[in-house]
Design a protein around this motif. Sequence first.
Motif, PDB file in Angstrom:
ATOM      1  N   ASP A  11      15.602 -12.416 -23.972  1.00  0.00           N
ATOM      2  CA  ASP A  11      15.747 -11.766 -22.679  1.00  0.00           C
ATOM      3  C   ASP A  11      15.581 -10.267 -22.846  1.00  0.00           C
ATOM      4  N   GLU A  12      15.891  -9.514 -21.793  1.00  0.00           N
ATOM      5  CA  GLU A  12      15.667  -8.071 -21.837  1.00  0.00           C
ATOM      6  C   GLU A  12      16.493  -7.388 -22.923  1.00  0.00           C
ATOM      7  N   SER A  13      17.633  -7.988 -23.269  1.00  0.00           N
ATOM      8  CA  SER A  13      18.490  -7.400 -24.293  1.00  0.00           C
ATOM      9  C   SER A  13      18.091  -7.828 -25.701  1.00  0.00           C
ATOM     10  N   GLY A  14      17.143  -8.758 -25.790  1.00  0.00           N
ATOM     11  CA  GLY A  14      16.721  -9.264 -27.089  1.00  0.00           C
ATOM     12  C   GLY A  14      17.441 -10.529 -27.508  1.00  0.00           C
ATOM     13  N   LYS A  25      12.248 -17.570 -25.499  1.00  0.00           N
ATOM     14  CA  LYS A  25      11.866 -16.172 -25.558  1.00  0.00           C
ATOM     15  C   LYS A  25      13.095 -15.294 -25.327  1.00  0.00           C
ATOM     16  N   TYR A  68      18.533 -14.475 -27.399  1.00  0.00           N
ATOM     17  CA  TYR A  68      17.821 -15.714 -27.119  1.00  0.00           C
ATOM     18  C   TYR A  68      18.652 -16.896 -27.604  1.00  0.00           C
TER      19      TYR A  68
END
Length: 216
Positions: A155-158, A153, A160
């Motif tokens: 992460d917060e920054s997009g 999935k 992966y």
Amino acid sequence: MKPNLCQSVMLASGLCVSAMGVASTPAEPGGGPVQYRALGQFGGDFTLTRVDGRPFSLHDIRGKIALIYFGFTSCTSTCPMTLSSIATAMRMLGPASARVQPLFITVDTRRDTPEVLREYAPRFHPSILPLTGTQEQVDAVAAEYRAPLYVRKPDESGAYVVDHSSYLYVVRQDGRLANLVRLGDPPERIVHVVNGLLEEGDSPTSTSVSLRESDR
């Protein structure tokens, strides 16, 4: 933090592949290319897509040895290492390299667009053929070869990563899986495996090492 395969693939991918059903006992302990038992139980033909949009099937190169690697262009460790080894092996093979087709199957179909793949693969060697498809198609091919594959999935920054097998899958001329080459094995191992298959293919009385009665 849990390590991913692109960071600790020497350990993780071996465990994942074993968990997927590949016997992990080399037929040649202590040296030589790794030859695993039960290889005849998985692998096989598949159809994916070239970067120019044309379909590619493994049977299209029947008569050649295929070197199949599952990876992705954003991988900064294992993929460049393996592709560089393939490139070195192809140069070492000389004229015999014309009888070998390396295949780079992206496991990150969202980011690895045809344009990205078209630019990436030739950096290592012009013979490396990049292949893509839908993520479902790639997942199916990976499953057929018992190649662990998991898209994490974002992460917060997009960002992966994709956990994937680090093995190089060597397919003989008739389309059957013949051998696995491990991450970190030198290019000479690839050359040794390929030369063995070429000699075997040129001999009408030869039999597959993986299909000997002692290996079943």
